[in-house]
Design an enzyme around this catalytic site. Sequence first.
Site, PDB file in Angstrom:
ATOM      1  N   HIS A  13       0.866  -1.190   0.000  1.00  0.00           N
ATOM      2  CA  HIS A  13       0.000   0.000   0.000  1.00  0.00           C
ATOM      3  C   HIS A  13       0.897   1.233   0.000  1.00  0.00           C
ATOM      4  O   HIS A  13       1.966   1.233   0.612  1.00  0.00           O
ATOM      5  CB  HIS A  13      -0.901   0.016   1.243  1.00  0.00           C
ATOM      6  CG  HIS A  13      -2.056   0.934   1.105  1.00  0.00           C
ATOM      7  ND1 HIS A  13      -1.961   2.275   1.343  1.00  0.00           N
ATOM      8  CD2 HIS A  13      -3.330   0.716   0.708  1.00  0.00           C
ATOM      9  CE1 HIS A  13      -3.124   2.861   1.117  1.00  0.00           C
ATOM     10  NE2 HIS A  13      -3.981   1.929   0.727  1.00  0.00           N
ATOM     11  N   ASP A  26      -8.001  -5.088  -0.294  1.00  0.00           N
ATOM     12  CA  ASP A  26      -8.462  -5.904  -1.425  1.00  0.00           C
ATOM     13  C   ASP A  26      -8.173  -7.377  -1.251  1.00  0.00           C
ATOM     14  O   ASP A  26      -8.794  -8.215  -1.901  1.00  0.00           O
ATOM     15  CB  ASP A  26      -7.803  -5.402  -2.716  1.00  0.00           C
ATOM     16  CG  ASP A  26      -8.283  -4.010  -3.055  1.00  0.00           C
ATOM     17  OD1 ASP A  26      -7.480  -3.065  -2.915  1.00  0.00           O
ATOM     18  OD2 ASP A  26      -9.473  -3.858  -3.382  1.00  0.00           O
TER      19      ASP A  26
HETATM   20  C1  SDX Z   1      -6.095   0.246  -3.014  1.00  0.00           C
HETATM   21  O1  SDX Z   1      -4.240   4.723  -2.087  1.00  0.00           O
HETATM   22  C2  SDX Z   1      -5.213   4.115  -1.508  1.00  0.00           C
HETATM   23  O2  SDX Z   1      -5.641   4.486  -0.420  1.00  0.00           O
HETATM   24  C3  SDX Z   1      -5.799   2.924  -2.277  1.00  0.00           C
HETATM   25  C4  SDX Z   1      -6.838   2.126  -1.534  1.00  0.00           C
HETATM   26  C5  SDX Z   1      -8.106   2.916  -1.320  1.00  0.00           C
HETATM   27  O3  SDX Z   1      -8.878   2.529  -0.431  1.00  0.00           O
HETATM   28  O4  SDX Z   1      -8.383   3.832  -2.125  1.00  0.00           O
HETATM   29  O5  SDX Z   1      -6.335   1.705  -0.294  1.00  0.00           O
HETATM   30  C6  SDX Z   1      -7.240   0.884  -2.330  1.00  0.00           C
HETATM   31  O6  SDX Z   1      -5.815   0.572  -4.142  1.00  0.00           O
HETATM   32  C7  SDX Z   1      -5.247  -0.743  -2.242  1.00  0.00           C
HETATM   33  C8  SDX Z   1      -4.015  -1.236  -3.069  1.00  0.00           C
HETATM   34  C9  SDX Z   1      -4.516  -2.319  -4.011  1.00  0.00           C
HETATM   35  N1  SDX Z   1      -3.450  -2.690  -4.960  1.00  0.00           N
HETATM   36  C10 SDX Z   1      -2.866  -3.897  -4.900  1.00  0.00           C
HETATM   37  O7  SDX Z   1      -3.081  -4.752  -4.038  1.00  0.00           O
HETATM   38  C11 SDX Z   1      -1.922  -4.163  -6.067  1.00  0.00           C
HETATM   39  C12 SDX Z   1      -0.596  -4.726  -5.535  1.00  0.00           C
HETATM   40  N2  SDX Z   1       0.084  -3.669  -4.804  1.00  0.00           N
HETATM   41  C13 SDX Z   1       1.091  -2.890  -5.512  1.00  0.00           C
HETATM   42  O8  SDX Z   1       0.753  -2.650  -6.843  1.00  0.00           O
HETATM   43  C14 SDX Z   1       1.606  -1.697  -4.700  1.00  0.00           C
HETATM   44  O9  SDX Z   1       1.831  -2.148  -3.440  1.00  0.00           O
HETATM   45  C15 SDX Z   1       0.774  -0.440  -4.625  1.00  0.00           C
HETATM   46  C16 SDX Z   1       0.380   0.064  -5.968  1.00  0.00           C
HETATM   47  C17 SDX Z   1      -0.434  -0.654  -3.811  1.00  0.00           C
HETATM   48  C18 SDX Z   1       1.671   0.606  -3.957  1.00  0.00           C
HETATM   49  O10 SDX Z   1       2.680   0.869  -4.888  1.00  0.00           O
HETATM   50  P1  SDX Z   1       3.940   1.705  -4.461  1.00  0.00           P
HETATM   51  O11 SDX Z   1       3.563   2.825  -3.549  1.00  0.00           O
HETATM   52  O12 SDX Z   1       4.727   2.033  -5.689  1.00  0.00           O
HETATM   53  O13 SDX Z   1       4.722   0.640  -3.623  1.00  0.00           O
HETATM   54  P2  SDX Z   1       5.978   0.952  -2.787  1.00  0.00           P
HETATM   55  O14 SDX Z   1       6.661   2.195  -3.245  1.00  0.00           O
HETATM   56  O15 SDX Z   1       5.572   0.876  -1.344  1.00  0.00           O
HETATM   57  O16 SDX Z   1       6.935  -0.294  -3.137  1.00  0.00           O
HETATM   58  C19 SDX Z   1       8.081  -0.461  -2.346  1.00  0.00           C
HETATM   59  C20 SDX Z   1       8.745  -1.717  -2.890  1.00  0.00           C
HETATM   60  C21 SDX Z   1       9.098  -1.656  -4.353  1.00  0.00           C
HETATM   61  O17 SDX Z   1      10.206  -2.510  -4.513  1.00  0.00           O
HETATM   62  P3  SDX Z   1      11.736  -1.851  -4.411  1.00  0.00           P
HETATM   63  O18 SDX Z   1      11.796  -0.812  -5.512  1.00  0.00           O
HETATM   64  O19 SDX Z   1      11.835  -1.254  -3.018  1.00  0.00           O
HETATM   65  O20 SDX Z   1      12.652  -3.041  -4.632  1.00  0.00           O
HETATM   66  O21 SDX Z   1       7.847  -2.827  -2.753  1.00  0.00           O
HETATM   67  C22 SDX Z   1       7.607  -3.399  -4.037  1.00  0.00           C
HETATM   68  C23 SDX Z   1       7.927  -2.331  -5.041  1.00  0.00           C
HETATM   69  O22 SDX Z   1       8.306  -2.931  -6.265  1.00  0.00           O
HETATM   70  N3  SDX Z   1       6.190  -3.801  -4.047  1.00  0.00           N
HETATM   71  C24 SDX Z   1       5.756  -5.015  -4.356  1.00  0.00           C
HETATM   72  C25 SDX Z   1       4.368  -4.967  -4.176  1.00  0.00           C
HETATM   73  N4  SDX Z   1       4.013  -3.743  -3.774  1.00  0.00           N
HETATM   74  C26 SDX Z   1       5.150  -3.016  -3.708  1.00  0.00           C
HETATM   75  N5  SDX Z   1       6.411  -6.143  -4.774  1.00  0.00           N
HETATM   76  C27 SDX Z   1       5.628  -7.229  -5.013  1.00  0.00           C
HETATM   77  N6  SDX Z   1       4.282  -7.257  -4.839  1.00  0.00           N
HETATM   78  C28 SDX Z   1       3.623  -6.149  -4.441  1.00  0.00           C
HETATM   79  N7  SDX Z   1       2.303  -6.166  -4.277  1.00  0.00           N
END
Ligand code: SDX
Length: 436
Positions: free
Chosen positions: A314, A371
């Site tokens: 998140h 989710d």
């Molecule tokens: C919702 O914003 C909100 O409030 C949204 C929401 C709402 O109520 O409106 O809460 C609803 O959208 C919840 C999120 C649902 N999405 C997912 O479950 C999809 C999977 N999650 C990812 O796509 C991701 O975690 C996000 C999009 C949710 C957040 O993306 P960020 O902010 O770019 O993630 P981050 O910067 O915290 O990532 C840090 C690291 C990165 O790796 P490094 O560059 O440090 O090596 O964590 C990795 C990312 O690549 N990473 C993941 C991951 N999520 C982040 N790696 C694998 N699987 C994942 N799910």
Amino acid sequence: MGNTAERMVDIDVTDPKTGKRTITLPLMESSMGPSVIDVRRLYVDHGVFTYDPGFTSTASCDSAITFINGEEGVLLHRGYTIGELATKSTYLDVCYLLMEGELPTKAQQVEFRNEIVHHTMLHEQLSHFYRGFRRDAHPMAIMVAVVGALSAFYHDSLDINDPEQRQLASYRLIAKMPTIAAMAYKYSIGQPFVYPKNELGYAENLLHMMFSVPSEDYKANPIMVRALERILILHADHEQNASTSTVRLASSSQANPFACIAAGIASLWGPAHGGANEAVLSMLKEIGTKDRIPEYLAKARDKNDPFRLMGFGHRVYKNVDPRAAVLKENAHEVLDSLGKTTPLLELAKELERIALEDPYFRERKLFPNVDFYSGIILQAMEIPVSMFTVLFAVARTVGWVAQWKEMSSDPTTKIGRPRQLYTGQKPRKFVEINDR
Ligand code: SDX
């Protein structure tokens, strides 16, 4: 408007273009959470922009509706915790709270419900609009189109500068979203549309319009009604997430409310946002069995692999998503009471257990989000997967509307117009085609 305190911050800048200087900016205090540095005059006074493409450190507005503390896993709506609201309130009461700032009194509750139930029907002409779609159209595609089309029917609630028209548009959107959603589902399975029944509760009416048929009586299972009501509450609003920010930016140009909410629906559809609940189910089905979990965790860790673990991580929560905690408990209650345990829930629990022990996920604080469990509950309730994000949009409409109303009623609102870090070509002479 946040408190523009006397406190100032000095930022020492060494810019190759302008040399060393100290930029002094006002600090605005919040009632909770971080203070903000007011950079509104930064470019005018100092000729530089800030740079924050994903808005990870940017407050796009001030708002009194929802507060999130991502480190501590706190979510408040107008000061009330999401845990208390989800277990003690109703969705319509939460709608009132988000819109008006207070939980309703008994009289206000009755009046608000009356307003909403008298807008649940859709203009009959719009039912013909559905017939232009293929039966296999994704219901989110239909929802984006139909909600945008509402501005062609409800001309008496388009003037965003008229408080009464803003309120009427808000009531219509909250009231009609379940009807629009259910009609999209009925159309996809070739069954006749079912009209709303105003004596039913909000969640019960939605289930009635989705699952009843003209040929027999239908009574929604009270356990499913309560579970859906809770899911709607948990998804109602969430500060300045991608879809809410889309609604705010669209409405900053003074576009009509229906067009702005349609823009929010489009943004929510993405699998990185509201589309994740549907993506969680697809992922679990692809993983299939517990022995394949390590293979998929390796894919999630692999930077060369676009696969992400759906339902994990998140932008804000770097601890538990408080909504996921409520839903996790809810999942067991729903499945036990429906006398079901789906293999997918067992797989999901094992995936969560292994992922949370994995250093990659722990170091990055990637915990299950709202989710992860909502999809599992909706599947157990036999809601079709294609409707998962549609139900998220139904729930989130009140959040979008409340934030839109807060912004539209603020006379200081300006059109949103971000700038950029330009990395393109410097000026150059035009080259005739024979010389290229
Ligand atoms: C919702 O914003 C909100 O409030 C949204 C929401 C709402 O109520 O409106 O809460 C609803 O959208 C919840 C999120 C649902 N999405 C997912 O479950 C999809 C999977 N999650 C990812 O796509 C991701 O975690 C996000 C999009 C949710 C957040 O993306 P960020 O902010 O770019 O993630 P981050 O910067 O915290 O990532 C840090 C690291 C990165 O790796 P490094 O560059 O440090 O090596 O964590 C990795 C990312 O690549 N990473 C993941 C991951 N999520 C982040 N790696 C694998 N699987 C994942 N799910």
